[in-house]
Scaffold this motif. Structure first.
Motif, PDB file in Angstrom:
ATOM      1  N   VAL A 132      19.336   7.139   7.964  1.00 10.98           N
ATOM      2  CA  VAL A 132      18.168   6.328   7.630  1.00 10.98           C
ATOM      3  C   VAL A 132      17.623   6.857   6.309  1.00 10.98           C
ATOM      4  N   TYR A 133      17.446   5.962   5.356  1.00 12.89           N
ATOM      5  CA  TYR A 133      16.955   6.334   4.036  1.00 12.89           C
ATOM      6  C   TYR A 133      15.480   5.976   3.926  1.00 12.89           C
ATOM      7  N   TYR A 134      14.704   6.968   3.480  1.00 13.21           N
ATOM      8  CA  TYR A 134      13.257   6.816   3.366  1.00 13.21           C
ATOM      9  C   TYR A 134      12.816   6.948   1.912  1.00 13.21           C
ATOM     10  N   CYS A 135      11.821   6.182   1.574  1.00 17.95           N
ATOM     11  CA  CYS A 135      11.192   6.257   0.264  1.00 17.95           C
ATOM     12  C   CYS A 135       9.892   7.051   0.398  1.00 17.95           C
ATOM     13  N   LYS A 136       9.611   7.870  -0.594  1.00 17.13           N
ATOM     14  CA  LYS A 136       8.374   8.645  -0.615  1.00 17.13           C
ATOM     15  C   LYS A 136       7.695   8.547  -1.955  1.00 17.13           C
ATOM     16  N   SER A 137       6.373   8.525  -1.907  1.00 16.81           N
ATOM     17  CA  SER A 137       5.571   8.494  -3.117  1.00 16.81           C
ATOM     18  C   SER A 137       4.590   9.659  -3.084  1.00 16.81           C
ATOM     19  N   ASP A 138       4.416  10.322  -4.200  1.00 14.99           N
ATOM     20  CA  ASP A 138       3.400  11.369  -4.276  1.00 14.99           C
ATOM     21  C   ASP A 138       2.902  11.503  -5.702  1.00 14.99           C
ATOM     22  N   ARG A 139       1.727  12.133  -5.812  1.00 10.79           N
ATOM     23  CA  ARG A 139       1.143  12.432  -7.123  1.00 10.79           C
ATOM     24  C   ARG A 139       0.703  13.884  -7.170  1.00 10.79           C
ATOM     25  N   ARG A 140       1.555  14.747  -6.613  1.00  7.63           N
ATOM     26  CA  ARG A 140       1.225  16.179  -6.554  1.00  7.63           C
ATOM     27  C   ARG A 140       1.098  16.778  -7.951  1.00  7.63           C
ATOM     28  N   GLU A 141       1.833  16.249  -8.903  1.00  4.75           N
ATOM     29  CA  GLU A 141       1.727  16.758 -10.283  1.00  4.75           C
ATOM     30  C   GLU A 141       0.322  16.564 -10.840  1.00  4.75           C
ATOM     31  N   LEU A 142      -0.401  15.587 -10.297  1.00  5.74           N
ATOM     32  CA  LEU A 142      -1.768  15.318 -10.747  1.00  5.74           C
ATOM     33  C   LEU A 142      -2.804  15.965  -9.832  1.00  5.74           C
ATOM     34  N   GLY A 143      -2.325  16.698  -8.832  1.00  7.47           N
ATOM     35  CA  GLY A 143      -3.243  17.405  -7.954  1.00  7.47           C
ATOM     36  C   GLY A 143      -3.630  16.681  -6.688  1.00  7.47           C
ATOM     37  N   TYR A 144      -2.997  15.533  -6.440  1.00  8.00           N
ATOM     38  CA  TYR A 144      -3.303  14.797  -5.211  1.00  8.00           C
ATOM     39  C   TYR A 144      -2.338  15.272  -4.123  1.00  8.00           C
ATOM     40  N   PRO A 145      -2.844  15.663  -2.963  1.00 11.37           N
ATOM     41  CA  PRO A 145      -1.988  16.298  -1.956  1.00 11.37           C
ATOM     42  C   PRO A 145      -1.216  15.340  -1.050  1.00 11.37           C
ATOM     43  N   ASN A 146      -1.557  14.061  -1.053  1.00 10.25           N
ATOM     44  CA  ASN A 146      -0.972  13.153  -0.070  1.00 10.25           C
ATOM     45  C   ASN A 146       0.424  12.676  -0.446  1.00 10.25           C
ATOM     46  N   ASP A 147       1.268  12.607   0.582  1.00 13.47           N
ATOM     47  CA  ASP A 147       2.570  11.971   0.464  1.00 13.47           C
ATOM     48  C   ASP A 147       2.530  10.672   1.255  1.00 13.47           C
ATOM     49  N   TYR A 148       3.216   9.683   0.748  1.00 13.59           N
ATOM     50  CA  TYR A 148       3.310   8.407   1.452  1.00 13.59           C
ATOM     51  C   TYR A 148       4.774   8.090   1.700  1.00 13.59           C
ATOM     52  N   TRP A 149       5.059   7.627   2.918  1.00 12.10           N
ATOM     53  CA  TRP A 149       6.435   7.353   3.330  1.00 12.10           C
ATOM     54  C   TRP A 149       6.579   5.899   3.758  1.00 12.10           C
ATOM     55  N   GLY A 150       7.759   5.366   3.508  1.00 11.02           N
ATOM     56  CA  GLY A 150       8.103   4.064   4.054  1.00 11.02           C
ATOM     57  C   GLY A 150       8.662   4.213   5.460  1.00 11.02           C
ATOM     58  N   GLN A 151       9.022   3.084   6.041  1.00  7.71           N
ATOM     59  CA  GLN A 151       9.485   3.081   7.433  1.00  7.71           C
ATOM     60  C   GLN A 151      10.969   3.389   7.556  1.00  7.71           C
ATOM     61  N   GLY A 152      11.674   3.363   6.431  1.00  6.50           N
ATOM     62  CA  GLY A 152      13.094   3.686   6.442  1.00  6.50           C
ATOM     63  C   GLY A 152      13.983   2.460   6.532  1.00  6.50           C
ATOM     64  N   THR A 153      15.179   2.607   6.004  1.00  3.37           N
ATOM     65  CA  THR A 153      16.186   1.555   6.099  1.00  3.37           C
ATOM     66  C   THR A 153      17.527   2.198   6.444  1.00  3.37           C
ATOM     67  N   GLN A 154      18.228   1.609   7.389  1.00  5.97           N
ATOM     68  CA  GLN A 154      19.472   2.192   7.885  1.00  5.97           C
ATOM     69  C   GLN A 154      20.631   1.888   6.946  1.00  5.97           C
ATOM     70  N   VAL A 155      21.375   2.917   6.620  1.00  5.82           N
ATOM     71  CA  VAL A 155      22.625   2.770   5.866  1.00  5.82           C
ATOM     72  C   VAL A 155      23.752   3.310   6.733  1.00  5.82           C
ATOM     73  N   THR A 156      24.750   2.472   6.977  1.00 13.32           N
ATOM     74  CA  THR A 156      25.894   2.876   7.785  1.00 13.32           C
ATOM     75  C   THR A 156      27.165   2.638   6.979  1.00 13.32           C
ATOM     76  N   VAL A 157      27.938   3.696   6.814  1.00 11.08           N
ATOM     77  CA  VAL A 157      29.187   3.622   6.052  1.00 11.08           C
ATOM     78  C   VAL A 157      30.347   3.832   7.018  1.00 11.08           C
ATOM     79  N   SER A 158      31.191   2.836   7.121  1.00  9.44           N
ATOM     80  CA  SER A 158      32.333   2.927   8.022  1.00  9.44           C
ATOM     81  C   SER A 158      33.561   3.442   7.295  1.00  9.44           C
ATOM     82  N   SER A 159      34.396   4.131   8.022  1.00  4.73           N
ATOM     83  CA  SER A 159      35.608   4.719   7.416  1.00  4.73           C
ATOM     84  C   SER A 159      36.784   3.760   7.501  1.00  4.73           C
TER      85      SER A 159
END
Length: 119
Positions: free
Chosen positions: A92-119
């Motif tokens: 499951v791949y998740y996206c995250k957003s943050d502004r820690r470089e600017l001093g804001y402590p919060n991280d925000y996450w998405g709900q995720g999207t499934q990636v399945t690779v078959s052999s």
């Protein structure tokens, strides 16, 4: 508050490609660092790639040369182009957003999207 919505996951054969998108709400996208993380079953969540507000990118060793992170500030969207996919990229791949470089402590996450690779 930032809301992130991932899309673009799916089932693909080994060697194939997928492009993930992460659409962000709000007006702070341009000053946010964006990141993609993934979590396989029974494994810890791990960093895949990040891109700073200035476009500086960072990649995990296991995706270098195969994945490319990018962003379009006009569309408030970050992308992860995944090429030469391997079965071990399945997660499951998740996206995250943050502004820690600017001093804001919060991280925000998405709900995720499934990636399945078959052999």
């Amino acid at each position: 508050q930032v809301q992130l919505v991932e899309s673009g996951g799916g089932l693909v054969q080994a060697g194939g490609s997928l492009r993930l998108s992460c659409a962000a709400s709000g007006s702070i996208f341009g000053t946010s660092r964006m990141g993609w993380y993934r979590q396989a079953p029974g494994q810890q969540r791990e960093l895949v790639a990040t891109i700073s507000s200035r476009g500086i990118t960072n990649y995990a060793d296991f995706v270098k040369g195969r994945f490319t992170i990018s962003r379009d500030n006009a569309k408030n969207t970050a992308y992860l182009q995944m090429n030469s996919l391997k079965p071990e990229d399945t997660a499951v791949y998740y996206c995250k957003s943050d502004r820690r470089e600017l001093g804001y402590p919060n991280d925000y996450w998405g709900q995720g999207t499934q990636v399945t690779v078959s052999s």
